[in-house]
Design a protein around this motif. Structure first.
Motif, PDB file in Angstrom:
ATOM      1  N   ASP A  69       7.144  -1.875   3.600  1.00 57.47           N
ATOM      2  CA  ASP A  69       5.907  -2.630   3.710  1.00 57.47           C
ATOM      3  C   ASP A  69       5.953  -3.993   3.417  1.00 57.47           C
ATOM      4  N   ARG A  70       6.162  -4.856   4.159  1.00 59.86           N
ATOM      5  CA  ARG A  70       6.355  -6.274   3.936  1.00 59.86           C
ATOM      6  C   ARG A  70       5.211  -6.936   3.363  1.00 59.86           C
ATOM      7  N   THR A  71       4.092  -6.579   3.828  1.00 57.89           N
ATOM      8  CA  THR A  71       2.839  -7.253   3.464  1.00 57.89           C
ATOM      9  C   THR A  71       2.889  -6.998   1.942  1.00 57.89           C
ATOM     10  N   ARG A  72       2.656  -5.781   1.473  1.00 61.09           N
ATOM     11  CA  ARG A  72       2.581  -5.347   0.170  1.00 61.09           C
ATOM     12  C   ARG A  72       3.670  -5.965  -0.765  1.00 61.09           C
ATOM     13  N   GLU A  73       4.760  -6.113  -0.093  1.00 59.21           N
ATOM     14  CA  GLU A  73       6.139  -6.798  -0.830  1.00 59.21           C
ATOM     15  C   GLU A  73       5.748  -8.172  -1.297  1.00 59.21           C
ATOM     16  N   PRO A 134      -1.385  -3.118  -4.449  1.00 58.91           N
ATOM     17  CA  PRO A 134      -0.003  -2.527  -4.555  1.00 58.91           C
ATOM     18  C   PRO A 134      -0.067  -1.263  -3.803  1.00 58.91           C
ATOM     19  N   GLY A 135      -1.148  -0.459  -3.232  1.00 59.60           N
ATOM     20  CA  GLY A 135      -0.869   0.454  -2.314  1.00 59.60           C
ATOM     21  C   GLY A 135      -1.003   1.684  -2.937  1.00 59.60           C
ATOM     22  N   TYR A 238      10.444  -2.346  -2.694  1.00 55.38           N
ATOM     23  CA  TYR A 238      10.145  -1.047  -3.011  1.00 55.38           C
ATOM     24  C   TYR A 238       9.063  -1.069  -4.204  1.00 55.38           C
ATOM     25  N   ALA A 239       8.450  -2.168  -4.553  1.00 54.22           N
ATOM     26  CA  ALA A 239       7.606  -2.106  -5.713  1.00 54.22           C
ATOM     27  C   ALA A 239       6.306  -1.528  -5.423  1.00 54.22           C
ATOM     28  N   SER A 240       5.779  -0.904  -6.537  1.00 56.37           N
ATOM     29  CA  SER A 240       4.463  -0.091  -5.987  1.00 56.37           C
ATOM     30  C   SER A 240       4.067   0.075  -7.636  1.00 56.37           C
ATOM     31  N   ILE A 241       2.786   0.901  -7.513  1.00 55.30           N
ATOM     32  CA  ILE A 241       2.342   1.633  -8.860  1.00 55.30           C
ATOM     33  C   ILE A 241       3.126   2.702  -8.869  1.00 55.30           C
TER      34      ILE A 241
END
Length: 322
Positions: A69-73, A134-135, A238-241
């Protein structure tokens, strides 16, 4: 790990370089474009050089086995950059990202000095994730099930994981409980903090358009052991909660033979209790299983044998603390 260079990436890189006045208006001439030595699994990396500045241009590959998910990145990368944990985004678009070129890997600075990495992780895990949209929460056990479903049935990774299914299932239960029962512990995580994604940099004034701006700049290898330098992370795709123990498990691979009690003490600020050691070694086991899947799916066969060794070591440590 060989990745084919796409012609569309080369053309786009040339166009971005020629359009330098849009993202570097202080330059007097077009920067020199070259292909970086190390290429990412989901991006093509180019280097742009002009006068006394250099930039990294990352162009997303047309497809990735695992999807990104490039937007989230970009949102999470921007948040990390505001807190000096990532290089600033100079310019970006749907297919690319430009940041300052930081070439000094963190290996030398981290050797025998895990405190530097722990400081980075504590800073990252203290960020407010609401600022970056962060989704969904990363569910490590579910991610492993997804990755395993993509493996060729007779592949080395599939076979090794099948042989150890009982260990993985028990570890997955512990990881699931840790995330569900301790939702307050969930943090913003990078989830891919291997050495290739870590750099050492210093922040100092750079003259741009007649004004001094603080910017992370390149350093020499000799400078890489100075205490005032900072760790900077690249590739936030790959960053996220997630649970911070997963981030720790990924980041601590270079310290595989260092006492986990010592490493967790540095992160927690106190010696870990038995429950924390159980949870961490479960996250570590699943992280090494994910590594196995990743190397197999991307065809990184040269790294696969070392990944198998690390997976077996993680099983040994997991059984030790259960």
């Amino acid at each position: 790990m060989e990745q084919k260079l796409e012609q569309r990436a080369v053309t786009l890189a040339q166009n971005i370089s020629a359009d330098f006045r849009r993202w570097a208006p202080h330059l007097k001439s077009e920067p020199t474009l070259s292909l970086a030595k190390n290429q990412g699994s989901s991006t093509h990396t180019f280097r742009l050089d002009a006068e006394h500045e250099s930039w990294a241009l990352r162009i997303h590959r047309s497809s990735s086995p695992l999807g990104v998910d490039r937007t989230r990145e970009r949102l999470i990368h921007s948040l990390a950059a505001r807190h000096d944990l990532a290089p600033e985004i100079v310019h970006s678009g749907p297919e690319f990202l430009i940041t300052p070129w930081l070439c000094t890997e963190a290996t030398a600075a981290l050797e025998g000095n895990p405190e530097l990495l722990m400081g980075f992780l504590r800073s990252l895990h203290s960020l407010n994730p609401a600022e970056s949209e962060p989704g969904d929460v990363l569910k490590v056990a579910a991610r492993l099930v997804e990755y395993r479903s993509l493996l060729p049935e007779s592949s080395a990774a599939a076979t090794k994981l099948e042989e150890n299914t009982s260990y993985l299932e028990r570890a997955a239960l512990q990881v699931g409980r840790a995330s569900e029962e301790s939702s307050a512990e969930l943090r913003l995580c990078h989830n891919d903090l291997n050495l290739t994604n870590l750099r050492i940099a210093k922040k100092e004034p750079v003259l741009i358009d007649g004004q001094n701006r603080n910017r992370f700049t390149r350093i020499t290898k000799d400078e890489a052991v100075r205490s005032e330098l900072r760790i900077i992370a690249l590739d936030w795709e790959y960053a996220s909660i997630g649970h911070p123990f997963h981030d720790l498990a990924v980041a601590l691979l270079p310290f595989a033979f260092t006492s986990k009690i010592q490493l967790l003490s540095l992160y927690l600020g106190q010696a870990p209790n038995g429950s924390e050691l159980e949870r961490f070694t479960s996250f570590q086991l699943l992280a090494r299983a994910l590594d196995l899947c990743w190397y197999q799916l991307y065809g990184a066969l040269a790294e696969l044998s070392e990944s198998v060794r690390q997976f077996e070591l993680a099983i040994h440590e997991w059984t030790e603390y259960q």
